[in-house]
Motif scaffolding. Structure first.
Motif, PDB file in Angstrom:
ATOM      1  N   ASP A 139     -33.093  10.207  42.421  1.00  0.00           N
ATOM      2  CA  ASP A 139     -31.941  10.926  42.745  1.00  0.00           C
ATOM      3  C   ASP A 139     -32.812  12.795  42.185  1.00  0.00           C
ATOM      4  O   ASP A 139     -32.576  13.696  42.040  1.00  0.00           O
ATOM      5  CB  ASP A 139     -30.611  11.255  42.404  1.00  0.00           C
ATOM      6  N   GLN A 140     -34.683  12.437  41.942  1.00  0.00           N
ATOM      7  CA  GLN A 140     -35.043  14.144  41.273  1.00  0.00           C
ATOM      8  C   GLN A 140     -35.416  14.501  42.469  1.00  0.00           C
ATOM      9  O   GLN A 140     -35.271  15.664  42.313  1.00  0.00           O
ATOM     10  CB  GLN A 140     -36.105  13.168  40.818  1.00  0.00           C
ATOM     11  N   PHE A 141     -35.089  14.402  43.604  1.00  0.00           N
ATOM     12  CA  PHE A 141     -35.035  14.983  45.248  1.00  0.00           C
ATOM     13  C   PHE A 141     -33.914  14.972  45.812  1.00  0.00           C
ATOM     14  O   PHE A 141     -33.857  15.777  46.944  1.00  0.00           O
ATOM     15  CB  PHE A 141     -36.513  14.416  45.729  1.00  0.00           C
ATOM     16  N   ARG A 142     -32.901  15.134  45.277  1.00  0.00           N
ATOM     17  CA  ARG A 142     -31.212  15.593  45.770  1.00  0.00           C
ATOM     18  C   ARG A 142     -31.019  14.756  46.870  1.00  0.00           C
ATOM     19  O   ARG A 142     -30.417  14.691  47.615  1.00  0.00           O
ATOM     20  CB  ARG A 142     -31.230  16.986  45.599  1.00  0.00           C
ATOM     21  N   GLN A 143     -31.554  13.501  47.101  1.00  0.00           N
ATOM     22  CA  GLN A 143     -31.421  12.210  48.384  1.00  0.00           C
ATOM     23  C   GLN A 143     -30.624  11.297  48.247  1.00  0.00           C
ATOM     24  O   GLN A 143     -31.117   9.892  48.907  1.00  0.00           O
ATOM     25  CB  GLN A 143     -32.484  12.428  49.298  1.00  0.00           C
ATOM     26  N   GLU A 144     -30.211  10.810  46.788  1.00  0.00           N
ATOM     27  CA  GLU A 144     -30.219   9.190  46.860  1.00  0.00           C
ATOM     28  C   GLU A 144     -28.509   9.529  46.033  1.00  0.00           C
ATOM     29  O   GLU A 144     -27.719  10.179  46.134  1.00  0.00           O
ATOM     30  CB  GLU A 144     -30.939   9.434  45.198  1.00  0.00           C
ATOM     31  N   LEU A 145     -27.795   8.119  46.214  1.00  0.00           N
ATOM     32  CA  LEU A 145     -26.542   7.774  45.882  1.00  0.00           C
ATOM     33  C   LEU A 145     -26.159   8.197  44.210  1.00  0.00           C
ATOM     34  O   LEU A 145     -27.453   7.933  43.703  1.00  0.00           O
ATOM     35  CB  LEU A 145     -26.114   6.727  46.617  1.00  0.00           C
ATOM     36  N   THR A 192     -33.797  -7.060  51.762  1.00  0.00           N
ATOM     37  CA  THR A 192     -33.557  -8.312  50.893  1.00  0.00           C
ATOM     38  C   THR A 192     -34.483  -8.306  49.656  1.00  0.00           C
ATOM     39  O   THR A 192     -34.579  -8.539  48.540  1.00  0.00           O
ATOM     40  CB  THR A 192     -33.647  -9.316  52.099  1.00  0.00           C
ATOM     41  N   PHE A 193     -35.780  -6.911  49.230  1.00  0.00           N
ATOM     42  CA  PHE A 193     -36.603  -7.349  48.221  1.00  0.00           C
ATOM     43  C   PHE A 193     -35.969  -6.229  47.000  1.00  0.00           C
ATOM     44  O   PHE A 193     -34.302  -6.046  47.097  1.00  0.00           O
ATOM     45  CB  PHE A 193     -37.256  -6.529  48.103  1.00  0.00           C
ATOM     46  N   PRO A 194     -35.347  -6.248  46.175  1.00  0.00           N
ATOM     47  CA  PRO A 194     -34.784  -6.377  45.015  1.00  0.00           C
ATOM     48  C   PRO A 194     -34.942  -4.836  44.610  1.00  0.00           C
ATOM     49  O   PRO A 194     -35.755  -4.071  44.901  1.00  0.00           O
ATOM     50  CB  PRO A 194     -35.466  -6.890  43.565  1.00  0.00           C
ATOM     51  N   MET A 195     -34.327  -4.092  44.580  1.00  0.00           N
ATOM     52  CA  MET A 195     -33.640  -2.905  43.940  1.00  0.00           C
ATOM     53  C   MET A 195     -33.270  -2.582  42.619  1.00  0.00           C
ATOM     54  O   MET A 195     -32.854  -3.618  42.248  1.00  0.00           O
ATOM     55  CB  MET A 195     -32.729  -2.959  45.407  1.00  0.00           C
ATOM     56  N   HIS A 196     -34.104  -1.813  42.004  1.00  0.00           N
ATOM     57  CA  HIS A 196     -33.218  -1.571  41.067  1.00  0.00           C
ATOM     58  C   HIS A 196     -32.112  -0.586  40.739  1.00  0.00           C
ATOM     59  O   HIS A 196     -31.881   0.466  41.934  1.00  0.00           O
ATOM     60  CB  HIS A 196     -34.677  -1.451  40.332  1.00  0.00           C
ATOM     61  N   GLY A 197     -32.087  -0.177  39.623  1.00  0.00           N
ATOM     62  CA  GLY A 197     -31.405   1.064  38.977  1.00  0.00           C
ATOM     63  C   GLY A 197     -32.173   2.464  39.345  1.00  0.00           C
ATOM     64  O   GLY A 197     -33.280   2.435  38.936  1.00  0.00           O
ATOM     65  N   ILE A 198     -31.228   3.566  39.056  1.00  0.00           N
ATOM     66  CA  ILE A 198     -32.118   4.305  39.042  1.00  0.00           C
ATOM     67  C   ILE A 198     -32.717   5.770  38.279  1.00  0.00           C
ATOM     68  O   ILE A 198     -32.066   5.334  36.642  1.00  0.00           O
ATOM     69  CB  ILE A 198     -30.407   5.738  39.711  1.00  0.00           C
ATOM     70  N   VAL A 199     -34.050   5.545  38.230  1.00  0.00           N
ATOM     71  CA  VAL A 199     -34.530   5.881  37.214  1.00  0.00           C
ATOM     72  C   VAL A 199     -35.121   7.998  37.624  1.00  0.00           C
ATOM     73  O   VAL A 199     -35.271   8.031  39.233  1.00  0.00           O
ATOM     74  CB  VAL A 199     -35.871   5.038  37.278  1.00  0.00           C
ATOM     75  N   ASP A 200     -36.052   8.689  36.620  1.00  0.00           N
ATOM     76  CA  ASP A 200     -36.384   9.278  37.174  1.00  0.00           C
ATOM     77  C   ASP A 200     -38.019   8.356  37.051  1.00  0.00           C
ATOM     78  O   ASP A 200     -38.611   8.179  36.451  1.00  0.00           O
ATOM     79  CB  ASP A 200     -36.514  10.308  36.347  1.00  0.00           C
ATOM     80  N   VAL A 201     -39.502  10.207  38.287  1.00  0.00           N
ATOM     81  CA  VAL A 201     -40.202   9.036  38.658  1.00  0.00           C
ATOM     82  C   VAL A 201     -41.346  10.316  37.939  1.00  0.00           C
ATOM     83  O   VAL A 201     -42.334  10.312  38.157  1.00  0.00           O
ATOM     84  CB  VAL A 201     -40.079   9.554  39.479  1.00  0.00           C
ATOM     85  N   ASN A 202     -40.375  11.478  37.320  1.00  0.00           N
ATOM     86  CA  ASN A 202     -41.758  12.998  37.001  1.00  0.00           C
ATOM     87  C   ASN A 202     -40.912  13.516  36.045  1.00  0.00           C
ATOM     88  O   ASN A 202     -39.563  12.823  35.914  1.00  0.00           O
ATOM     89  CB  ASN A 202     -41.602  13.713  37.850  1.00  0.00           C
ATOM     90  N   LYS A 221     -40.302  14.800  31.834  1.00  0.00           N
ATOM     91  CA  LYS A 221     -40.494  13.902  30.810  1.00  0.00           C
ATOM     92  C   LYS A 221     -39.344  12.692  30.193  1.00  0.00           C
ATOM     93  O   LYS A 221     -39.795  11.826  30.032  1.00  0.00           O
ATOM     94  CB  LYS A 221     -39.859  15.111  29.660  1.00  0.00           C
ATOM     95  N   ALA A 222     -38.049  12.776  31.163  1.00  0.00           N
ATOM     96  CA  ALA A 222     -37.397  11.952  31.317  1.00  0.00           C
ATOM     97  C   ALA A 222     -38.368  10.447  32.565  1.00  0.00           C
ATOM     98  O   ALA A 222     -37.415   9.528  32.504  1.00  0.00           O
ATOM     99  CB  ALA A 222     -36.104  12.440  31.931  1.00  0.00           C
ATOM    100  N   ALA A 223     -39.196  10.725  32.484  1.00  0.00           N
ATOM    101  CA  ALA A 223     -39.617   9.529  34.161  1.00  0.00           C
ATOM    102  C   ALA A 223     -39.507   8.210  33.037  1.00  0.00           C
ATOM    103  O   ALA A 223     -39.397   7.768  32.006  1.00  0.00           O
ATOM    104  CB  ALA A 223     -41.510   9.799  34.054  1.00  0.00           C
ATOM    105  N   HIS A 224     -39.258   7.265  34.132  1.00  0.00           N
ATOM    106  CA  HIS A 224     -39.382   5.989  33.614  1.00  0.00           C
ATOM    107  C   HIS A 224     -41.393   5.459  33.092  1.00  0.00           C
ATOM    108  O   HIS A 224     -41.466   6.214  34.004  1.00  0.00           O
ATOM    109  CB  HIS A 224     -38.675   4.965  34.257  1.00  0.00           C
ATOM    110  N   PRO A 225     -40.387   5.063  32.065  1.00  0.00           N
ATOM    111  CA  PRO A 225     -42.517   4.190  31.560  1.00  0.00           C
ATOM    112  C   PRO A 225     -43.386   3.186  32.402  1.00  0.00           C
ATOM    113  O   PRO A 225     -44.379   2.725  33.554  1.00  0.00           O
ATOM    114  CB  PRO A 225     -41.949   3.337  30.144  1.00  0.00           C
ATOM    115  N   LEU A 226     -42.354   3.207  34.548  1.00  0.00           N
ATOM    116  CA  LEU A 226     -42.734   2.641  34.695  1.00  0.00           C
ATOM    117  C   LEU A 226     -43.889   3.590  35.863  1.00  0.00           C
ATOM    118  O   LEU A 226     -44.538   3.502  35.907  1.00  0.00           O
ATOM    119  CB  LEU A 226     -42.233   1.665  35.693  1.00  0.00           C
ATOM    120  N   PHE A 227     -42.887   4.315  36.142  1.00  0.00           N
ATOM    121  CA  PHE A 227     -43.721   5.607  36.797  1.00  0.00           C
ATOM    122  C   PHE A 227     -44.939   6.263  35.608  1.00  0.00           C
ATOM    123  O   PHE A 227     -45.257   7.372  36.244  1.00  0.00           O
ATOM    124  CB  PHE A 227     -42.407   6.353  37.038  1.00  0.00           C
ATOM    125  N   ARG A 228     -44.152   6.651  34.320  1.00  0.00           N
ATOM    126  CA  ARG A 228     -45.099   6.766  34.137  1.00  0.00           C
ATOM    127  C   ARG A 228     -46.930   6.573  34.029  1.00  0.00           C
ATOM    128  O   ARG A 228     -48.129   6.889  33.484  1.00  0.00           O
ATOM    129  CB  ARG A 228     -44.839   6.975  32.560  1.00  0.00           C
TER     130      ARG A 228
END
Length: 159
Positions: free
Chosen positions: A64-70, A87-97, A99-106
């Motif tokens: 939701d970092q771009f304010r377009q997610e539920l 049908t592919f796996p969807m995940h929890g809402i994460v930051d992508v950019n 300091k709080a970016a999720h480690p995967l996106f870092r």
């Protein structure tokens, strides 16, 4: 280092390790259900259906970092299933950019540079990860999934 040591949240909030997908290529996407690019869910699902028997895993990560997610990950996952047939796996809402970016996106952004450097420009930035867990491709928000299908085929043939 590769993605296998990283834990990610399911839409329910529980975490699991990406080592679950060891040996499989992954297409990792930051998504948003209220984004103008959400029609890409159809193409992402088609890639998943066409290549899942060959090992491809598509993983959606709402942000939701771009304010377009539920505001709720389970609602976002349900919207993807109901509105786009995902049908592919969807995940929890994460930051992508930031300091709080999720480690995967870092990890993904540190190991691939986009048009604006390592920062994710918008929703539907896509990362192709090989069978060894290394980032081998980065595609921008407006790059339609079918435009890099050849890269997926090449990777699947190289296993």
């Amino acid at each position: 280092m590769n993605v296998y040591g990283i834990k990610v949240p399911k839409a329910t909030g529980e975490e699991y390790s990406l080592s679950e997908y060891k040996g499989k290529p992954m297409l990792i996407v930051n998504t948003a259900t209220k984004c103008g690019l959400s029609n890409q869910f159809d193409s992402l699902e088609k890639l998943y259906q066409d290549y899942k028997e060959d090992g491809l895993v598509v993983l959606g990560f709402p942000s939701d970092q771009f304010r377009q997610e539920l505001k709720n990950a389970e609602e976002a996952a349900e919207a993807c299933r109901m509105s786009y047939g995902v049908t592919f796996p969807m995940h929890g809402i994460v930051d992508v950019n930031g300091k709080a970016a999720h480690p995967l996106f870092r990890y993904l952004t540190d190991n691939s540079k986009g048009f604006l450097g390592s920062r994710i420009k918008w929703n539907f930035t896509k990362f192709l990860v090989d069978q060894e867990g290394n980032v081998v491709g980065r595609y921008g928000p407006k790059d339609k999934p079918e435009s890099f299908e050849k890269d997926i085929k090449r990777m699947l043939q190289s296993k």
